[in-house]
Design a protein around this motif. Structure first.
Motif, PDB file in Angstrom:
ATOM      1  N   ILE A  49       0.683  -1.237  -0.135  1.00  0.00           N
ATOM      2  CA  ILE A  49      -0.045  -0.218  -0.068  1.00  0.00           C
ATOM      3  C   ILE A  49       1.026   1.142  -0.168  1.00  0.00           C
ATOM      4  O   ILE A  49       0.824   2.138  -0.774  1.00  0.00           O
ATOM      5  N   ARG A 107       0.947   3.718  -3.355  1.00  0.00           N
ATOM      6  CA  ARG A 107       0.635   5.078  -2.996  1.00  0.00           C
ATOM      7  C   ARG A 107       1.781   6.097  -3.374  1.00  0.00           C
ATOM      8  O   ARG A 107       1.294   7.056  -4.124  1.00  0.00           O
ATOM      9  N   PHE A 131      -7.034  -1.496  -0.390  1.00  0.00           N
ATOM     10  CA  PHE A 131      -5.862  -1.260  -1.307  1.00  0.00           C
ATOM     11  C   PHE A 131      -6.262  -0.108  -2.298  1.00  0.00           C
ATOM     12  O   PHE A 131      -5.462   0.937  -2.399  1.00  0.00           O
ATOM     13  N   THR A 143      -4.613   3.689  -2.046  1.00  0.00           N
ATOM     14  CA  THR A 143      -3.363   4.025  -2.965  1.00  0.00           C
ATOM     15  C   THR A 143      -3.988   5.203  -3.855  1.00  0.00           C
ATOM     16  O   THR A 143      -3.072   5.653  -4.384  1.00  0.00           O
TER      17      THR A 143
END
Length: 287
Positions: free
Chosen positions: A113, A117, A159, A163
């Motif tokens: 993650i 991101r 997720f 992200t």
């Protein structure tokens, strides 16, 4: 022509109920096969710099080869980095790729993650959409407990929310590679529907070679709008190459040309399967 807007290609597919194919190049002839197939069928296409070609010629040379061939065409194309590492994604952004996939699926979930991101922040600053993957995709013939490989619905929801990715590649029973004589498990359409409902973004299926038309249609209806396929096309190229080579002493170029011809036909067959024939930007604008 210059590269198309990948978000537009996927959004048009979502609205139209079809999917866009993403295919790997391996050399000049296979790149030409993909580009010419897209031209002849008026189909949008993702030209993927993937895990096979990168060790062979590197990200830069693969991109330059693909760009040179695609720019001379009227194809509605995107040059996409497939399964990129952190460094490869940054290189791809600098080079001018219009779409990237960052693959952090091997990392612990929280680390995946965090790194994804950061990639999204960088790529989005340049207007580039990001694909990422959750779940594990085994190789064909590998014995697995599918529940350990499927993308988890709640993890997918978190997720995507944390992200900001644009597309999510998922594991629902697909495999990498297709070997004749080895049967494939049916894909889990309900899991696709559940992930789509939880995330709300377009989904991607890697390892799409070997899927039945019924599975392709069901996956499209459930929210998959990008299919990655390579093995079926490589098999077509190889069959053409070997058909010429088996005749005895032949020029290498003659064998490569026959491989290219058969790969064009195989790629157009995939485009028909995904429903994107005649859906290039010009045709879509007129529709």
């Amino acid at each position: 022509m210059k590269q198309a807007n990948p978000r537009s290609l996927i959004e048009n597919a979502r609205r139209g109920g079809y999917a866009v194919g993403a295919y790997n190049m391996h050399n000049e002839e296979t790149t030409e096969a993909l580009v010419w197939a897209a031209e002849r069928s008026n189909s949008p296409i993702f030209l993927q710099v993937g895990r096979a070609i990168i060790p062979h010629m590197g990200v830069r040379r693969a991109f330059e080869m693909t760009k040179r061939i695609a720019e001379k065409s009227n194809a509605d194309y995107v040059i996409h980095l497939d399964h990129g590492s952190w460094d490869e994604v940054l290189e791809a952004i600098k080079l001018g790729f219009s779409s990237v996939m960052y693959d952090g699926a091997h990392l612990p979930f929280e680390e995946n993650i965090a790194t994804t991101r950061k990639i999204v922040e960088i790529a989005h600053a340049f207007g580039i959409p990001v694909e990422a993957e959750l779940g594990k995709i085994p190789d064909v013939g590998q014995s697995v407990n599918w529940e350990d490989y499927y993308t988890d619905v709640e993890e997918a929801r978190r997720f995507v929310a944390e992200t900001g990715i644009d597309y999510l590649a998922i594991s629902v029973g697909i495999v990498h590679g297709v070997v004749p004589g080895i049967p494939l498990e049916p894909i889990n359409i309900q899991r696709i529907k559940d992930i789509k409902a939880a995330t709300g973004i377009p989904l991607v299926l890697h390892g799409a070679s070997g899927l039945t038309q019924q599975e392709v249609d069901a996956a499209r209806a459930a929210g998959v709008h990008k299919f990655n396929a390579d093995t079926d096309l490589r098999h077509a190229f190889r069959a053409g190459f070997e058909a010429v080579w088996a005749k005895g002493d032949r020029q290498l170029e003659e064998a490569m040309a026959e491989g290219r011809t058969r790969m064009i036909d195989a790629t157009i067959d995939k485009m028909k399967s995904y429903g994107c024939i005649g859906k290039s930007a010009l045709d879509a604008a007129a529709a």
